[in-house]
Design a protein around this motif. Sequence first.
Motif, mmCIF file in Angstrom:
data_model
loop_
_atom_site.group_PDB
_atom_site.id
_atom_site.type_symbol
_atom_site.label_atom_id
_atom_site.label_comp_id
_atom_site.label_asym_id
_atom_site.label_seq_id
_atom_site.Cartn_x
_atom_site.Cartn_y
_atom_site.Cartn_z
ATOM 1 N N HIS A 49 -16.260 -15.423 39.106
ATOM 2 C CA HIS A 49 -16.151 -16.484 40.038
ATOM 3 C C HIS A 49 -15.015 -17.417 39.516
ATOM 4 N N GLY A 50 -14.284 -17.242 38.546
ATOM 5 C CA GLY A 50 -13.256 -18.160 38.187
ATOM 6 C C GLY A 50 -13.845 -19.568 37.789
ATOM 7 N N SER A 51 -14.999 -19.784 37.192
ATOM 8 C CA SER A 51 -15.326 -20.993 36.633
ATOM 9 C C SER A 51 -14.554 -21.591 35.800
ATOM 10 N N PHE A 52 -13.693 -20.928 35.020
ATOM 11 C CA PHE A 52 -12.676 -21.729 34.216
ATOM 12 C C PHE A 52 -11.348 -20.991 34.035
ATOM 13 N N LYS A 53 -10.290 -21.398 33.220
ATOM 14 C CA LYS A 53 -9.039 -20.359 33.283
ATOM 15 C C LYS A 53 -8.973 -20.339 31.623
ATOM 16 N N ALA A 54 -8.350 -19.390 31.368
ATOM 17 C CA ALA A 54 -8.188 -19.112 29.857
ATOM 18 C C ALA A 54 -6.862 -18.184 29.793
ATOM 19 N N GLY A 55 -6.413 -18.314 28.639
ATOM 20 C CA GLY A 55 -5.178 -17.614 28.003
ATOM 21 C C GLY A 55 -5.707 -16.045 27.783
ATOM 22 N N LYS A 56 -4.617 -15.263 27.527
ATOM 23 C CA LYS A 56 -4.667 -13.787 27.430
ATOM 24 C C LYS A 56 -5.736 -13.558 26.200
ATOM 25 N N PRO A 57 -5.625 -14.283 25.065
ATOM 26 C CA PRO A 57 -6.653 -13.794 23.975
ATOM 27 C C PRO A 57 -8.092 -13.877 24.198
ATOM 28 N N LEU A 58 -8.519 -15.087 24.909
ATOM 29 C CA LEU A 58 -9.652 -15.189 25.317
ATOM 30 C C LEU A 58 -10.245 -14.313 26.463
ATOM 31 N N ARG A 59 -9.269 -14.145 27.471
ATOM 32 C CA ARG A 59 -9.741 -13.297 28.733
ATOM 33 C C ARG A 59 -9.857 -11.854 28.044
ATOM 34 N N TYR A 60 -9.046 -11.204 27.257
ATOM 35 C CA TYR A 60 -8.999 -9.995 26.826
ATOM 36 C C TYR A 60 -10.394 -9.661 25.872
ATOM 37 N N GLY A 61 -10.515 -10.790 24.988
ATOM 38 C CA GLY A 61 -11.541 -10.752 24.117
ATOM 39 C C GLY A 61 -12.962 -10.812 24.565
ATOM 40 N N ILE A 62 -13.337 -11.875 25.696
ATOM 41 C CA ILE A 62 -14.436 -11.741 26.264
ATOM 42 C C ILE A 62 -14.754 -10.726 27.100
ATOM 43 N N ALA A 63 -13.576 -9.847 27.628
ATOM 44 C CA ALA A 63 -13.691 -8.602 28.559
ATOM 45 C C ALA A 63 -14.270 -7.722 27.595
ATOM 46 N N ILE A 64 -13.654 -7.468 26.410
ATOM 47 C CA ILE A 64 -14.212 -6.616 25.249
ATOM 48 C C ILE A 64 -15.690 -6.754 24.862
ATOM 49 N N ILE A 65 -16.029 -7.987 24.484
ATOM 50 C CA ILE A 65 -17.250 -8.235 24.328
ATOM 51 C C ILE A 65 -18.348 -7.946 25.260
ATOM 52 N N GLY A 66 -17.997 -8.254 26.630
ATOM 53 C CA GLY A 66 -18.771 -7.735 27.658
ATOM 54 C C GLY A 66 -18.976 -6.479 27.874
ATOM 55 N N CYS A 67 -17.742 -5.537 27.681
ATOM 56 C CA CYS A 67 -18.046 -4.151 27.618
ATOM 57 C C CYS A 67 -19.359 -3.816 26.350
#
Length: 286
Positions: A49-67
């Motif tokens: 939903h794009g509720s916020f914007k983030a840089g690549k470290p957080l972007r990829y970090g939360i993707a991995i944690i979500g996995c």
Amino acid sequence: MIVPFLAVAAIVPVVWGWGLSWLDLGLLVGFYFIPLLGVTVGYHRYFTHGSFKAGKPLRYGIAIIGCMAIQGPVVQWVADHRRHHAFSDREGDPHSPWRYGTDSRSLVKGMWHAHLGWLFDRRQSNAERYAPDLLKDKGLKIVSRLFVVWAFLSLALPAVIGGLVTGSWAGALSAFFWAGLVRTFLLHHVTWSVNSICHVIGTRPFTSRDRATNVWPLAVLSGGESWHNLHHVDPTSARHGVLRGQVDMSARVIWAFEKLGWAHSVKWPDPVRLAAKRHVPVGTAG
């Protein structure tokens, strides 16, 4: 899906045999809530939903944690959920409990489909149609393709920690059972309950185009996702629990990210828009 279910079926003999230690409990809670937030904050509010914007470290970090919640690769999860919003409780919704009708028998069948049955549907949501923005991110595509690796780590890390702390194979096995298998079972079914229960029973304080409801008993375990009625009224909102007393852990995490400078352009609720959508008096779902 099947192995965690069998593990829960074995809880009674396991508890009778060696019980649940404080280490097991701590690992279960930690490995429950961290991947949960990876899904609620990452998969859902950020990527979908794009509720916020983030840089690549957080972007990829939360993707991995979500996995590590073992609910599927991020790209496919997002495609499914965007399709759900596009056709919520109508033809085309991948997991509406109202799929087969409104009478009791049809609703029971629909609840099963919304909770679990839809996962066996071979017709997956088209990622090129519903998540083209994610497919353009090469780094995110790599994270998504390595889903099996992150899922394996999610199950292996509790066992490694349990074994190292206790210095025994029994400690490793116990941690794997409680913080790996049982935790996965609980996390799966809490998430799936938002698809099923939160479209059938509960309160509807806001006017939405579908049957999405709020179910307060699930609020803590779902990280605030069970304030589902508001979410379907204002999908891009970073906070779902907007009324007094509505605990929303995921929103607090996003708030912390914003304060730390890790997230920006956060879409917090608009009081004017909420007031325009508010039911007076509060109704209940039927």
